[in-house]
Design a protein around this motif. Structure first.
Motif, PDB file in Angstrom:
ATOM      1  N   UNK A 415      -5.798  13.559   0.161  1.00 31.52           N
ATOM      2  CA  UNK A 415      -6.432  13.492   1.484  1.00 31.52           C
ATOM      3  C   UNK A 415      -7.305  12.255   1.623  1.00 31.52           C
ATOM      4  N   UNK A 416      -7.746  11.731   0.472  1.00 30.02           N
ATOM      5  CA  UNK A 416      -8.594  10.533   0.520  1.00 30.02           C
ATOM      6  C   UNK A 416      -7.775   9.244   0.692  1.00 30.02           C
ATOM      7  N   UNK A 417      -6.449   9.317   0.442  1.00 31.21           N
ATOM      8  CA  UNK A 417      -5.617   8.104   0.576  1.00 31.21           C
ATOM      9  C   UNK A 417      -5.575   7.659   2.031  1.00 31.21           C
ATOM     10  N   UNK A 418      -5.485   6.338   2.223  1.00 29.38           N
ATOM     11  CA  UNK A 418      -5.565   5.781   3.572  1.00 29.38           C
ATOM     12  C   UNK A 418      -4.207   5.797   4.268  1.00 29.38           C
ATOM     13  N   UNK A 419      -4.255   5.693   5.606  1.00 26.40           N
ATOM     14  CA  UNK A 419      -3.031   5.502   6.393  1.00 26.40           C
ATOM     15  C   UNK A 419      -2.535   4.068   6.182  1.00 26.40           C
ATOM     16  N   UNK A 420      -1.216   3.813   6.293  1.00 19.42           N
ATOM     17  CA  UNK A 420      -0.756   2.419   6.148  1.00 19.42           C
ATOM     18  C   UNK A 420      -1.214   1.562   7.315  1.00 19.42           C
ATOM     19  N   UNK A 436      21.255  -0.871  10.272  1.00 21.28           N
ATOM     20  CA  UNK A 436      21.483   0.579  10.217  1.00 21.28           C
ATOM     21  C   UNK A 436      20.543   1.101   9.135  1.00 21.28           C
ATOM     22  N   UNK A 437      20.134   2.410   9.183  1.00 21.39           N
ATOM     23  CA  UNK A 437      19.151   2.890   8.203  1.00 21.39           C
ATOM     24  C   UNK A 437      19.661   2.685   6.770  1.00 21.39           C
ATOM     25  N   UNK A 438      18.798   2.160   5.929  1.00 17.99           N
ATOM     26  CA  UNK A 438      19.221   1.835   4.561  1.00 17.99           C
ATOM     27  C   UNK A 438      19.424   3.105   3.721  1.00 17.99           C
ATOM     28  N   UNK A 439      18.734   4.198   4.074  1.00 16.11           N
ATOM     29  CA  UNK A 439      18.950   5.464   3.365  1.00 16.11           C
ATOM     30  C   UNK A 439      19.647   6.463   4.283  1.00 16.11           C
ATOM     31  N   UNK A 440      20.404   7.368   3.668  1.00 20.76           N
ATOM     32  CA  UNK A 440      21.092   8.380   4.464  1.00 20.76           C
ATOM     33  C   UNK A 440      20.389   9.722   4.363  1.00 20.76           C
ATOM     34  N   UNK A 441      20.987  10.776   4.922  1.00 16.64           N
ATOM     35  CA  UNK A 441      20.454  12.139   4.847  1.00 16.64           C
ATOM     36  C   UNK A 441      19.074  12.240   5.470  1.00 16.64           C
ATOM     37  N   UNK A 442      18.267  13.191   4.967  1.00 15.60           N
ATOM     38  CA  UNK A 442      16.929  13.403   5.520  1.00 15.60           C
ATOM     39  C   UNK A 442      16.034  12.185   5.323  1.00 15.60           C
ATOM     40  N   UNK A 443      16.312  11.421   4.239  1.00 16.23           N
ATOM     41  CA  UNK A 443      15.475  10.258   3.921  1.00 16.23           C
ATOM     42  C   UNK A 443      15.456   9.245   5.065  1.00 16.23           C
ATOM     43  N   UNK A 444      16.466   9.329   5.939  1.00 20.24           N
ATOM     44  CA  UNK A 444      16.536   8.434   7.094  1.00 20.24           C
ATOM     45  C   UNK A 444      15.299   8.552   7.975  1.00 20.24           C
ATOM     46  N   UNK A 445      14.700   9.771   7.976  1.00 18.17           N
ATOM     47  CA  UNK A 445      13.594  10.028   8.902  1.00 18.17           C
ATOM     48  C   UNK A 445      12.232   9.827   8.235  1.00 18.17           C
ATOM     49  N   UNK A 446      12.227   9.353   6.983  1.00 18.92           N
ATOM     50  CA  UNK A 446      10.973   9.376   6.231  1.00 18.92           C
ATOM     51  C   UNK A 446       9.843   8.544   6.841  1.00 18.92           C
ATOM     52  N   UNK A 447      10.172   7.557   7.679  1.00 20.84           N
ATOM     53  CA  UNK A 447       9.088   6.734   8.237  1.00 20.84           C
ATOM     54  C   UNK A 447       8.754   7.117   9.674  1.00 20.84           C
ATOM     55  N   UNK A 448       9.402   8.175  10.186  1.00 23.08           N
ATOM     56  CA  UNK A 448       9.262   8.495  11.608  1.00 23.08           C
ATOM     57  C   UNK A 448       7.846   8.924  12.010  1.00 23.08           C
ATOM     58  N   UNK A 449       7.230   9.821  11.214  1.00 21.67           N
ATOM     59  CA  UNK A 449       5.943  10.397  11.604  1.00 21.67           C
ATOM     60  C   UNK A 449       4.794   9.615  10.959  1.00 21.67           C
ATOM     61  N   UNK A 450       4.230   8.666  11.727  1.00 19.12           N
ATOM     62  CA  UNK A 450       3.192   7.791  11.165  1.00 19.12           C
ATOM     63  C   UNK A 450       1.976   8.579  10.703  1.00 19.12           C
ATOM     64  N   UNK A 451       1.687   9.732  11.353  1.00 21.77           N
ATOM     65  CA  UNK A 451       0.471  10.479  11.007  1.00 21.77           C
ATOM     66  C   UNK A 451       0.598  11.158   9.639  1.00 21.77           C
ATOM     67  N   UNK A 452       1.821  11.224   9.097  1.00 21.02           N
ATOM     68  CA  UNK A 452       1.991  11.876   7.801  1.00 21.02           C
ATOM     69  C   UNK A 452       2.339  10.868   6.709  1.00 21.02           C
ATOM     70  N   UNK A 453       2.015   9.589   6.969  1.00 18.95           N
ATOM     71  CA  UNK A 453       2.327   8.564   5.964  1.00 18.95           C
ATOM     72  C   UNK A 453       1.055   8.094   5.279  1.00 18.95           C
ATOM     73  N   UNK A 454       1.209   7.681   4.039  1.00 18.47           N
ATOM     74  CA  UNK A 454       0.052   7.192   3.312  1.00 18.47           C
ATOM     75  C   UNK A 454       0.439   5.948   2.529  1.00 18.47           C
ATOM     76  N   UNK A 455      -0.548   5.087   2.277  1.00 21.50           N
ATOM     77  CA  UNK A 455      -0.258   3.896   1.482  1.00 21.50           C
ATOM     78  C   UNK A 455      -1.032   4.022   0.171  1.00 21.50           C
ATOM     79  N   UNK A 456      -0.369   3.671  -0.939  1.00 23.69           N
ATOM     80  CA  UNK A 456      -0.967   3.977  -2.240  1.00 23.69           C
ATOM     81  C   UNK A 456      -1.965   2.939  -2.726  1.00 23.69           C
TER      82      UNK A 456
END
Ligand SMILES: O=C(O)C(=O)C[C@]1(C(=O)O)C=C[C@@H](O)C=C1
Length: 559
Positions: A415-420, A436-456
């Motif tokens: 929870x302490x990690x920052x947003x990108x 075209x998306x470089x990954x297939x399947x569900x991974x295609x959507x991995x960047x869609x929801x910005x509010x659930x992304x974190x940068x390490x």
């Protein structure tokens, strides 16, 4: 009846590529020859299994390499990853000067003079330079998609002012007139064609069963003895002698280099993709070319990293690690904790029941075991079922509670990690999606929801000055995956250095400024104005140039 095999070539009909396709595969019911409008279209017909084979020119004995073909083989965008070379064919190329209709005058020189525009495929100009230099110096030259296309154009033109350079066959096919035969510079003018297939296709796996004559693969005896390979690679171009070292490996393996070509890599300037062709005599256990790439020092075989490997490569490219962007799975994390919590609630309830049971029991030893650990252990060792139930529950509790607390602490770290940064996220999304998306399947959507992304990585400075500089810093352009756009790349340390310098400079002004100006100003009102102005400037610069919090700005300004 078996399906006929489909062979494609550069059209329209009667091009040299068409001739090479007929010579290689013959004309019969078992072969369907069809024209592609460009080399790129022929490559994609192979990639998409719309054709079994494609006949594509690669080099000419007079004019050298066909760069369009080399570029398609380089496949920088990974569009033709399954296209492979399975044979080659040499065609003697004789060019003619062709016009649409019979000239009014029988004098050839006069007919040449009335021509003011020439059409042909770009490869053909260089094969007829002597003739063109002699008769058509300064005459407009128009590149077209093939020599037969050139004849198709001039066949419609009857004024005798436009001419094409192409084969006699093309003139006959389009009903045009040959004004001059054999205009090629050299009588041995020959074009080598590659025969391409899709490496994943079963149908085309045995080329020898389809080739019309042994000539299509060269001298049959020679073919039996020698095997040809085309290898493409890039090298670490900054390493001295890297290319020489790479080539020496071919010699070491008894491979005779028959050609070497290069094309710009388009990854960075002055880096090249090399195409090396070599011949060798196959042995019983022939794996020479398979092991070759591994033996070339500094070699990077130019296969394109795909999927997860490609994304991992891109993520790790950023020197500031701002692209280590991942889903945090907030909802799943919360749900996991809820499940663990429920499990513990159930254990807690079971323990309460055991406590109640022990308290109401007539067995005094059992009652004592609620207060004394040693008694509980003795009962357990004696095989008492109540004590066993309690011990089993305690062991379960210990494991579950440990898991719960560890998950809780991990979650609180997450929870302490920052947003990108929006800038890094935009660049990542652009690269990830195009073309075209470089990954297939569900991974295609991995960047869609910005509010659930974190940068390490530890977030870089977030003050206004750093943000402003990041937006306007001159960036080194890097080509995006679709090869169409440039992404700006810069090093975060340059920003930090610039911010430090500007901050020192401004700090010096707001501190030295009031001292020196108060020394010279004598008017009291002006003095108060100066102090107010410099104090406001100080507060503003702390607010804009540092990441100080409100309380810190307040404290520093008050001091
Ligand atoms: O234009 C054609 O007819 C082709 O088949 C192309 C092509 C080539 O690109 O090399 C084929 C043979 C000749 O060298 C000239 C043109």
């Amino acid at each position: 009846m078996k399906d006929s095999i489909k062979v494609t070539f550069l059209g329209p009909l009667a091009s040299f590529s068409h001739q090479a396709a007929i010579d290689s595969f013959g004309k019969s019911d078992s072969v369907t020859l069809f024209a592609s409008i460009s080399f790129a279209e022929a490559f994609s017909a192979i990639q998409n299994n719309n054709a079994d084979y494609a006949v594509i020119p690669i080099e000419n004995s007079t004019n050298g390499s066909v760069v369009q073909t080399l570029d398609l083989l380089a496949d920088r965008q990974g569009l033709n990853k399954d296209v492979t070379v399975c044979a080659d064919y040499f065609l003697t190329v004789q060019h003619c000067l062709i016009i649409g209709a019979k000239p009014s005058n029988d004098n050839k020189e006069d007919s040449f003079k009335s021509i003011n525009k020439l059409y042909t495929h770009p490869q053909a100009w260089g094969q007829c330079e002597n003739f063109l230099g002699q008769h058509f110096r300064g005459i407009e030259r128009q590149d077209v998609s093939s020599t037969s296309k050139a004849v198709e154009i001039v066949a419609k033109e009857t004024s005798g002012q436009e001419a094409a350079i192409a084969s006699k066959l093309a003139a006959e096919f389009h009903g045009a007139l040959v004004l001059q035969e054999h205009i090629e510079d050299r009588s041995d003018n020959t074009t080598r064609f590659l025969i391409l297939r899709n490496r994943t296709s079963e149908r085309s796996s045995n080329i020898d069963s389809f080739l019309k004559t042994a000539a299509a693969v060269g001298d049959i005896e020679r073919q039996k003895k020698k095997r040809k390979s085309l290898i493409s690679f890039t090298i670490e171009h900054s390493a001295p002698g890297a290319l020489a070292d790479a080539l020496s490996v071919f010699k070491k393996h008894g491979l005779n280099l028959t050609s070497i070509n290069s094309r710009p890599s388009l990854i960075r300037p002055w880096q090249y993709i090399f195409f090396v062709e070599c011949e060798h005599v196959p042995t019983a256990n022939d794996e020479t070319t398979v092991h070759l790439a591994g033996n070339i020092p500094h070699i990077t075989p130019t296969y394109r990293k795909e999927g997860f490997a490609d994304v991992a490569r891109w993520i790790s490219l950023d020197p500031d690690n701002e692209t280590f962007i991942y889903r945090r799975f907030n909802q799943l994390g919360a749900r996991n904790l809820l499940y663990l919590q429920s499990k513990l609630l159930a254990i807690e309830k079971q323990l309460d029941e055991l406590d109640k049971n022990d308290a109401l029991s007539d067995d005094m030893t059992l009652k004592d075991s609620a207060r004394t650990w040693e008694i509980l252990m003795d009962l357990y060792d004696d095989g008492n079922t109540d004590a066993k139930a309690r011990m089993d529950l305690i062991v379960k509790l210990r494991a579950k509670l440990k898991e719960y607390h560890e998950t809780m602490l991990l979650q609180s770290e997450i929870l302490r990690l920052k947003r990108p940064h929006q800038r890094a996220l935009d660049a990542y999304r652009h690269w990830f999606q195009k073309p075209y998306p470089v990954l297939g399947g569900q991974a295609k959507t991995s960047l869609d929801d910005a509010s659930d992304l974190t940068v390490l990585n530890m977030s870089p400075e977030t003050d206004y000055l750093s943000t402003f500089l990041r937006l306007h810093w001159p960036a080194r352009p890097e080509l995006s995956r679709d090869g169409l756009q440039n992404i700006g790349v810069f090093n975060e340390s340059s920003i930090s250095r610039a911010v430090a310098l500007i901050t020192i400079f401004v700090a010096a002004i707001v501190l030295i400024g009031p001292i020196t100006s108060l020394y010279y100003v004598t008017n009291d009102a002006a003095k108060i104005g100066l102090v107010t102005g410099f104090t406001a400037l100080f507060a503003l610069s702390v607010g804009l140039m540092t990441n100080a919090r409100r309380a810190e700005i307040f404290g520093a300004t008050a001091a």
